[in-house]
Design a protein around this motif. Sequence first.
Motif, mmCIF file in Angstrom:
data_model
loop_
_atom_site.group_PDB
_atom_site.id
_atom_site.type_symbol
_atom_site.label_atom_id
_atom_site.label_comp_id
_atom_site.label_asym_id
_atom_site.label_seq_id
_atom_site.Cartn_x
_atom_site.Cartn_y
_atom_site.Cartn_z
ATOM 1 N N ASN A 30 0.762 -1.041 -0.084
ATOM 2 C CA ASN A 30 0.048 0.246 0.044
ATOM 3 C C ASN A 30 0.959 1.221 0.112
ATOM 4 O OD1 ASN A 30 -2.019 2.094 0.297
ATOM 5 N ND2 ASN A 30 -2.708 0.938 2.256
ATOM 6 N N LYS A 31 0.800 1.993 -1.053
ATOM 7 C CA LYS A 31 1.731 3.006 -1.085
ATOM 8 C C LYS A 31 1.251 4.213 -0.090
ATOM 9 C CE LYS A 31 -1.103 5.534 -4.689
ATOM 10 N NZ LYS A 31 -1.007 6.072 -6.002
ATOM 11 N N TRP A 32 0.117 4.258 0.546
ATOM 12 C CA TRP A 32 -0.144 5.330 1.308
ATOM 13 C C TRP A 32 0.370 5.192 2.684
ATOM 14 C CZ3 TRP A 32 -1.965 9.346 -0.985
ATOM 15 C CH2 TRP A 32 -2.631 9.347 -1.996
ATOM 16 N N LEU A 33 0.919 4.148 3.112
ATOM 17 C CA LEU A 33 1.460 3.726 4.478
ATOM 18 C C LEU A 33 2.652 4.411 4.517
ATOM 19 C CD1 LEU A 33 0.820 0.101 4.943
ATOM 20 C CD2 LEU A 33 -0.435 1.941 6.041
ATOM 21 N N GLY A 34 3.363 4.665 3.480
ATOM 22 C CA GLY A 34 4.845 5.177 3.260
ATOM 23 C C GLY A 34 4.726 6.765 3.641
ATOM 24 N N LEU A 35 3.335 7.072 3.343
ATOM 25 C CA LEU A 35 3.293 8.785 3.622
ATOM 26 C C LEU A 35 2.826 9.247 4.978
ATOM 27 C CD1 LEU A 35 1.739 9.376 -0.051
ATOM 28 C CD2 LEU A 35 3.927 9.801 0.961
ATOM 29 N N ILE A 36 2.600 8.324 5.587
ATOM 30 C CA ILE A 36 2.127 8.703 7.174
ATOM 31 C C ILE A 36 2.920 9.504 7.886
ATOM 32 C CG2 ILE A 36 1.381 7.613 9.465
ATOM 33 C CD1 ILE A 36 0.254 5.269 7.891
ATOM 34 N N ILE A 37 4.444 9.249 8.040
ATOM 35 C CA ILE A 37 5.288 9.832 8.588
ATOM 36 C C ILE A 37 5.606 11.251 8.266
ATOM 37 C CG2 ILE A 37 7.569 9.746 9.784
ATOM 38 C CD1 ILE A 37 7.519 6.757 9.822
ATOM 39 N N PRO A 38 5.558 11.237 6.797
ATOM 40 C CA PRO A 38 5.976 12.593 5.992
ATOM 41 C C PRO A 38 4.783 13.475 6.623
ATOM 42 C CG PRO A 38 6.650 10.626 4.633
ATOM 43 C CD PRO A 38 6.054 10.224 5.689
ATOM 44 N N MET A 39 3.524 13.072 6.527
ATOM 45 C CA MET A 39 2.316 13.848 6.755
ATOM 46 C C MET A 39 2.343 14.228 8.161
ATOM 47 S SD MET A 39 0.993 14.519 3.806
ATOM 48 C CE MET A 39 -0.659 15.178 4.625
ATOM 49 N N ILE A 40 2.698 13.296 8.949
ATOM 50 C CA ILE A 40 2.860 13.955 10.345
ATOM 51 C C ILE A 40 3.889 15.054 10.453
ATOM 52 C CG2 ILE A 40 3.321 13.109 12.734
ATOM 53 C CD1 ILE A 40 2.015 10.403 11.902
ATOM 54 N N CYS A 41 4.954 14.930 10.171
ATOM 55 C CA CYS A 41 6.075 15.984 10.114
ATOM 56 C C CYS A 41 5.396 17.352 9.434
ATOM 57 C CB CYS A 41 7.102 15.487 9.381
ATOM 58 S SG CYS A 41 8.146 14.374 10.408
ATOM 59 N N PHE A 42 4.601 17.190 8.275
ATOM 60 C CA PHE A 42 4.276 18.223 7.557
ATOM 61 C C PHE A 42 3.079 19.119 8.650
ATOM 62 C CE2 PHE A 42 1.386 20.482 4.859
ATOM 63 C CZ PHE A 42 2.429 21.517 4.154
ATOM 64 N N MET A 43 2.172 18.407 9.257
ATOM 65 C CA MET A 43 1.196 18.726 10.211
ATOM 66 C C MET A 43 1.694 19.732 11.404
ATOM 67 S SD MET A 43 -1.690 18.289 8.802
ATOM 68 C CE MET A 43 -2.271 17.273 7.600
ATOM 69 N N PHE A 44 2.851 18.914 12.027
ATOM 70 C CA PHE A 44 3.776 19.590 12.858
ATOM 71 C C PHE A 44 4.275 20.557 12.421
ATOM 72 C CE2 PHE A 44 4.095 15.448 15.255
ATOM 73 C CZ PHE A 44 3.287 15.937 16.453
ATOM 74 N N SER A 45 4.822 20.852 11.150
ATOM 75 C CA SER A 45 5.388 22.342 10.696
ATOM 76 C C SER A 45 4.219 23.338 10.760
ATOM 77 C CB SER A 45 5.980 21.999 9.584
ATOM 78 O OG SER A 45 5.200 21.804 8.545
#
Length: 132
Positions: A30-45
């Motif tokens: 599933n390609k969306w699983l790999g985007l979880i951590i970058p999205m969390i980092c982006f939300m924190f920024s």
Amino acid sequence: MENTFFAIILFLFLIGGSIGLQIFLSNKQNKWLGLIIPMICFMFSLLMVANIAVFTTFTSTSKTEIINGEAVTQEVSHSEASASLGEILSTVIPVFIISNISTLIFYAIYLGCREKRKKNLELEKMSIQDLE
């Protein structure tokens, strides 16, 4: 000194663990699983930028008089500071860029792992076709 050493070791384990988790999630089908951590980092920024915008426009002050160890009076006043758009942007833009360094690193790991996975799948398809 021991506390500092412990904090450094803990920090290195957290960084190593998060990079390992990112590699693990990026290699999943599933390609969306790999985007979880970058999205969390982006939300924190984004959260950091929103906090800067809020705290540069509002200020509060308090005054407490202490007599014989007891707080007698306390005054709290709130005021709106008029920071110009240029001042806010000169603070927000560097914070946004610096806080997204981790997002870029995790996204680069994601792209690298997905490219490697795609290459391996193509090689498997070619080897299956050669067997037929």
